[in-house]
Scaffold this motif. Structure first.
Motif, mmCIF file in Angstrom:
data_model
loop_
_atom_site.group_PDB
_atom_site.id
_atom_site.type_symbol
_atom_site.label_atom_id
_atom_site.label_comp_id
_atom_site.label_asym_id
_atom_site.label_seq_id
_atom_site.Cartn_x
_atom_site.Cartn_y
_atom_site.Cartn_z
ATOM 1 N N LYS A 12 1.163 22.578 13.419
ATOM 2 C CA LYS A 12 0.344 21.882 12.397
ATOM 3 C C LYS A 12 -1.123 22.261 12.473
ATOM 4 O O LYS A 12 -2.014 21.413 12.365
ATOM 5 C CB LYS A 12 0.481 20.363 12.557
ATOM 6 C CG LYS A 12 1.867 19.834 12.234
ATOM 7 C CD LYS A 12 1.835 18.340 12.083
ATOM 8 C CE LYS A 12 3.148 17.790 11.544
ATOM 9 N NZ LYS A 12 3.477 18.337 10.226
ATOM 10 N N GLY A 14 -4.734 23.540 11.580
ATOM 11 C CA GLY A 14 -5.563 23.488 10.371
ATOM 12 C C GLY A 14 -7.018 23.751 10.694
ATOM 13 O O GLY A 14 -7.496 23.452 11.779
ATOM 14 N N LYS A 15 -7.709 24.362 9.750
ATOM 15 C CA LYS A 15 -9.140 24.611 9.928
ATOM 16 C C LYS A 15 -9.842 24.308 8.612
ATOM 17 O O LYS A 15 -9.498 24.850 7.575
ATOM 18 C CB LYS A 15 -9.372 26.075 10.321
ATOM 19 C CG LYS A 15 -10.836 26.466 10.397
ATOM 20 C CD LYS A 15 -11.526 25.880 11.596
ATOM 21 C CE LYS A 15 -13.030 26.136 11.569
ATOM 22 N NZ LYS A 15 -13.707 25.466 12.689
ATOM 23 N N ARG A 16 -10.814 23.413 8.703
ATOM 24 C CA ARG A 16 -11.541 23.009 7.510
ATOM 25 C C ARG A 16 -12.955 23.555 7.564
ATOM 26 O O ARG A 16 -13.616 23.523 8.593
ATOM 27 C CB ARG A 16 -11.595 21.491 7.424
ATOM 28 C CG ARG A 16 -12.318 20.983 6.178
ATOM 29 C CD ARG A 16 -12.421 19.489 6.200
ATOM 30 N NE ARG A 16 -13.094 19.061 7.420
ATOM 31 C CZ ARG A 16 -12.959 17.852 7.962
ATOM 32 N NH1 ARG A 16 -12.168 16.971 7.418
ATOM 33 N NH2 ARG A 16 -13.610 17.540 9.053
ATOM 34 N N TRP A 53 -9.918 23.985 3.052
ATOM 35 C CA TRP A 53 -9.027 24.229 4.182
ATOM 36 C C TRP A 53 -8.646 25.704 4.193
ATOM 37 O O TRP A 53 -7.892 26.156 3.348
ATOM 38 C CB TRP A 53 -7.783 23.360 4.080
ATOM 39 C CG TRP A 53 -8.084 21.929 4.375
ATOM 40 C CD1 TRP A 53 -8.474 20.982 3.474
ATOM 41 C CD2 TRP A 53 -8.052 21.289 5.651
ATOM 42 N NE1 TRP A 53 -8.695 19.800 4.123
ATOM 43 C CE2 TRP A 53 -8.430 19.936 5.461
ATOM 44 C CE3 TRP A 53 -7.735 21.723 6.944
ATOM 45 C CZ2 TRP A 53 -8.506 19.037 6.505
ATOM 46 C CZ3 TRP A 53 -7.807 20.814 7.976
ATOM 47 C CH2 TRP A 53 -8.194 19.479 7.751
ATOM 48 N N ARG A 56 -3.958 25.271 6.849
ATOM 49 C CA ARG A 56 -3.524 23.887 6.987
ATOM 50 C C ARG A 56 -2.029 23.794 7.227
ATOM 51 O O ARG A 56 -1.246 24.469 6.571
ATOM 52 C CB ARG A 56 -3.882 23.098 5.730
ATOM 53 C CG ARG A 56 -3.635 21.622 5.919
ATOM 54 C CD ARG A 56 -4.648 20.820 5.170
ATOM 55 N NE ARG A 56 -4.851 19.544 5.829
ATOM 56 C CZ ARG A 56 -5.339 18.486 5.215
ATOM 57 N NH1 ARG A 56 -5.671 18.550 3.956
ATOM 58 N NH2 ARG A 56 -5.495 17.369 5.886
ATOM 59 N N ASP A 57 -1.687 22.948 8.173
ATOM 60 C CA ASP A 57 -0.304 22.596 8.428
ATOM 61 C C ASP A 57 0.562 23.829 8.704
ATOM 62 O O ASP A 57 1.626 23.991 8.134
ATOM 63 C CB ASP A 57 0.242 21.828 7.216
ATOM 64 C CG ASP A 57 1.358 20.883 7.654
ATOM 65 O OD1 ASP A 57 1.452 20.625 8.863
ATOM 66 O OD2 ASP A 57 2.123 20.432 6.798
ATOM 67 N N THR A 92 -9.555 22.398 13.273
ATOM 68 C CA THR A 92 -9.923 21.045 12.877
ATOM 69 C C THR A 92 -8.797 20.079 13.229
ATOM 70 O O THR A 92 -9.032 18.925 13.560
ATOM 71 C CB THR A 92 -10.200 20.998 11.361
ATOM 72 O OG1 THR A 92 -11.062 22.086 11.028
ATOM 73 C CG2 THR A 92 -10.861 19.696 10.954
ATOM 74 N N GLU A 93 -7.571 20.567 13.135
ATOM 75 C CA GLU A 93 -6.445 19.719 13.512
ATOM 76 C C GLU A 93 -5.321 20.597 14.054
ATOM 77 O O GLU A 93 -5.337 21.816 13.903
ATOM 78 C CB GLU A 93 -5.963 18.906 12.306
ATOM 79 C CG GLU A 93 -5.569 19.776 11.136
ATOM 80 C CD GLU A 93 -5.074 18.971 9.945
ATOM 81 O OE1 GLU A 93 -5.610 17.881 9.709
ATOM 82 O OE2 GLU A 93 -4.146 19.448 9.269
ATOM 83 N N GLY A 237 -1.655 28.179 3.724
ATOM 84 C CA GLY A 237 -0.420 27.517 4.130
ATOM 85 C C GLY A 237 0.639 28.514 4.556
ATOM 86 O O GLY A 237 0.585 29.690 4.203
#
Lengths: 419, 278
Positions: A12, A14-16, A53, A56-57, A92-93, A237
């Motif tokens: 999962k 992610g980078k914003r 993003w 992401r994911d 980021t996540e 994605g």
């Protein structure tokens, strides 16, 4: 492959980025002025509606010793993913786990200093990539031999040609022997021969060394030759993970336009000549290799489906598909005139197909032209460069043909015993 | 060697807030530090006519100007030693400090490509700038010793304090450099402000003048400027001034320690955004 055997495990991720805020620097004055002028908007902006993003994911696993390719168009998030895995930027996540030492080559020659000599830069660059001095000492000769810069060893790098710089940089990185090697589009530079050498080296690293390679390239031919598995990214994605041929086919199909088989290519705006009584309006091409997404391959069939719009009933003496190499050399001219038959076009839309049983071309990109003429060679419609097609390697993993080295045309070959 | 043999698992995850210093990683990268220092030394005077002579010319020329303006014209007190050697004893550590600070502050911005393309402990960049400057210092220091011989100033055992003082000077340059380097990544104003900052700092430090000009009870306050304690220390160690730097130096060391530890944590906190921002 997953679980404990995975060399790279991505979960999962992610980078914003904040558009307009973080990109580019702001001066202190600007920041103060803006904060003073509109404190509320400033704060609101900080909390960020302009989020972008880049990734992401995204989740996947890559097993130890696997060579995986990452494909996708511009802005798909390939480089962001590699930067996160190389620990250059923080996600980021999400989470990524990498087992073993990571060597990443995101740009060739980073850390090279133009004033230093080749020898000094080898040590410098090796140290930046995480090699110990003793290790560099041990591999030094090998690196120099691979880079082929022998006599220029003690010349400042600023006097090197760009090709020499690339060779030297790749040579250092390739001899790093990391457990995980991350390589981003480095083959775009350097000549064909060196590209082949790099591919060979990366293959050797994975096959003999049991090391994991993550490879990004726009060169589908290289991806096909090197990678066993591929990851397709699109707009940040994850679109698909699977065997190289399937993914490459899917990527090319998604890429749309010129390089996609089985989708209709609009020819109404193409550059053309002729009297225009009939015009090629659309074309489509397909081969029989389903696993490669219908992409043509050496000695495989190629079917070109054509939509021709005629303003009046017309008799055609010559309908031809011409294949050129990228320098404009005519390689193949598949012309109906050789069949000695004419084609009658109705007024309105006509659909027909030309089938070439075997395309004797090695992997590479070729330009396809279309030709339509009356029996007495009066040109009705001529589109010299209708679109490009890419002939692909059908089986992956083989360091086989490359047009630059092996010529463009295939031939059947056998050895005869004359004794 | 099989890949699993030393399977060190790297975990990449989002991070927020204050991060631990991970000084061990820094220690493990000593070879890279060595090469970074070597690189800046090799590159610094490439394609210059005078080469390493610049390391000497900088403090010497400033000394000449100071001697003329402050020594001859303003007739400032120089604690009983000839003014030129008095000034040089302050200028040699100062020149080191000012150059190290400037280079450390610009180190991240100048290595933008490295920051955005390769992972390595980012702290190495300002650290290498501060260490590389020590070579220039060593050259200039020899000239200072020659000046002392020329002016018949006796050497004493106090000279042994010089290495300690230089460690303090390096720590000061690194501490201030860390803060400025991080700010520089986001605000390039730092680069333009630096020459003024070092100039103001130069005159705020008792180099052209003696710290004895400051009333005795305020002297520890002078130590709030760490370079003041260090320059006083140099004059005590080399020129045989009677008054030791004692209280001033202690205050200075306290300030440096706070600035340095704070700078290290601030750097660690901000370093994960470098590649995004620079």
């Amino acid at each position: 492959m997953s679980g404990p055997d995975a060399a790279i495990r991505v979960e999962k991720l992610g980078k914003r980025y904040r558009i307009g805020r973080v990109r580019g620097y702001r001066s202190l004055r600007e920041e103060i002025v803006e904060a003073a002028r509109a404190p509320f908007r400033y704060r609101a902006e900080r909390s960020g509606n302009d989020d972008f993003w880049a990734l992401r994911d995204v989740s996947f696993d890559i097993g130890v010793g696997e060579v995986a390719g990452i494909v996708g168009g511009n802005g798909a998030g390939k480089s962001t993913l590699l930067k996160i895995l190389s620990r250059v930027v923080t996600p980021t996540e999400g989470l990524a786990e990498i087992r073993g030492r990571v060597g990443s080559l995101l740009e060739v020659g980073t850390g090279f200093h133009p004033e230093l000599t080749g020898r000094e830069n080898v040590y410098m660059n090796g140290a930046i990539l995480g090699m110990r001095k003793a290790e560099i000492d041990r591999k030094f000769d090998e690196i120099i031999a691979f880079a082929e810069i022998g006599q220029f060893l003690d010349t400042p790098v600023k006097r090197y040609s760009s090709g020499m710089q690339v060779r030297l940089a790749f040579a250092v990185a390739a001899h790093l022997e990391p457990e995980v090697l991350i390589v981003d589009e480095v083959l775009a530079v350097g000549d064909a021969q060196f590209q082949k050498k790099c591919l060979g080296k990366m293959q050797e690293v994975s096959r003999l060394g049991g090391r994991t390679v993550l490879f990004v390239s726009h060169n589908m031919n290289a991806v096909q030759r090197l990678c066993t598995r591929c990851i397709l990214l699109e707009r940040g994605g994850l679109k698909a993970v699977g065997p190289t041929n399937t993914i490459v086919g899917e990527y090319l199909a998604r890429a749309g336009g010129t390089l996609s088989p089985a989708t209709s290519i609009d020819l109404t705006h193409a550059d053309r000549s002729g009297d225009g009584k009939a015009r090629f309006v659309a074309a489509q091409y397909v081969s029989d290799a389903v696993e490669a997404g219908g992409q043509p391959y050496p000695d495989g069939p190629l079917e070109i489906r054509l939509a021709i719009e005629a303003s009046e009933p017309t008799t055609v003496g010559s309908l031809a598909v011409t294949l050129y190499d990228q320098y404009g050399t005519k390689l193949v001219n598949a012309d109906t005139i050789s069949l000695g038959q004419t084609i009658a076009l109705r007024s309105g839309l006509n659909q027909l197909a030309l089938r070439i049983a075997q395309v004797h071309l090695n992997p590479g990109v070729y330009v396809l032209g279309l030709w339509l003429a009356r029996p007495l060679e009066a040109v009705i419609d001529h589109v010299p460069a209708a679109f490009e097609i890419e002939v692909m390697t059908r089986e992956t993993g083989g360091l086989g043909a490359a047009p630059q080295d092996d010529g463009m045309v295939t031939c059947a070959l056998e050895v005869l015993d004359l004794d | 060697m099989p890949p699993q043999a030393h399977a060190r698992v790297t975990v990449v995850r989002p991070a927020a807030g204050w991060a631990p210093l991970h000084l061990r990683e820094l220690v493990e990268s000593y070879e890279l530090l060595y090469f970074l220092v070597l690189r800046s030394l090799k590159v610094r005077y490439k394609q210059t006519l005078l080469g390493a002579a610049w390391a000497v010319l900088q403090p010497l020329l400033t000394m000449a100007i100071f001697s003329l303006v402050f020594g001859r014209l303003a007739k400032l007190d120089s604690e009983g030693v000839p003014y030129p050697v008095f000034a040089l004893a302050g200028l040699v550590p100062w020149t080191y400090f000012a150059n190290a600070l400037t280079q450390a502050s610009n180190s991240l911005v100048e290595q933008e490509r490295m920051l955005t393309k390769i992972y390595f402990p980012r702290l190495l960049l300002p650290l290498a700038s501060v260490i590389a400057g020590l070579i220039d210092f060593a050259i200039a220091f020899v000239v200072l010793l020659c000046m002392m011989v020329f002016y018949h100033i006796p050497f004493t055992g106090r000279i042994l304090a010089v290495p300690g003082l230089m460690v303090a000077a390096a720590a000061t340059a690194l501490a201030a450099g860390l803060w400025l380097a991080v700010l520089n990544v986001r605000y390039r104003d730092v680069r333009h402000a630096l020459p003024f900052l070092t100039q103001v700092w130069l005159f705020a430090t008792p180099i052209a003048y003696s710290s004895t000009l400051v009333p005795a009870h305020l002297r520890p306050l002078v130590g709030l400027n760490p370079m003041a304690g260090i320059v006083d220390g140099f004059r005590w160690a080399l020129l045989g001034r009677e008054m030791g730097p004692g209280a001033t130096l202690l205050v200075s060391l306290g300030v440096v320690s706070l600035l340095l530890v704070g700078g290290l944590y601030y750097f660690r906190r901000m370093e994960r955004t470098f590649a995004d921002v620079v």
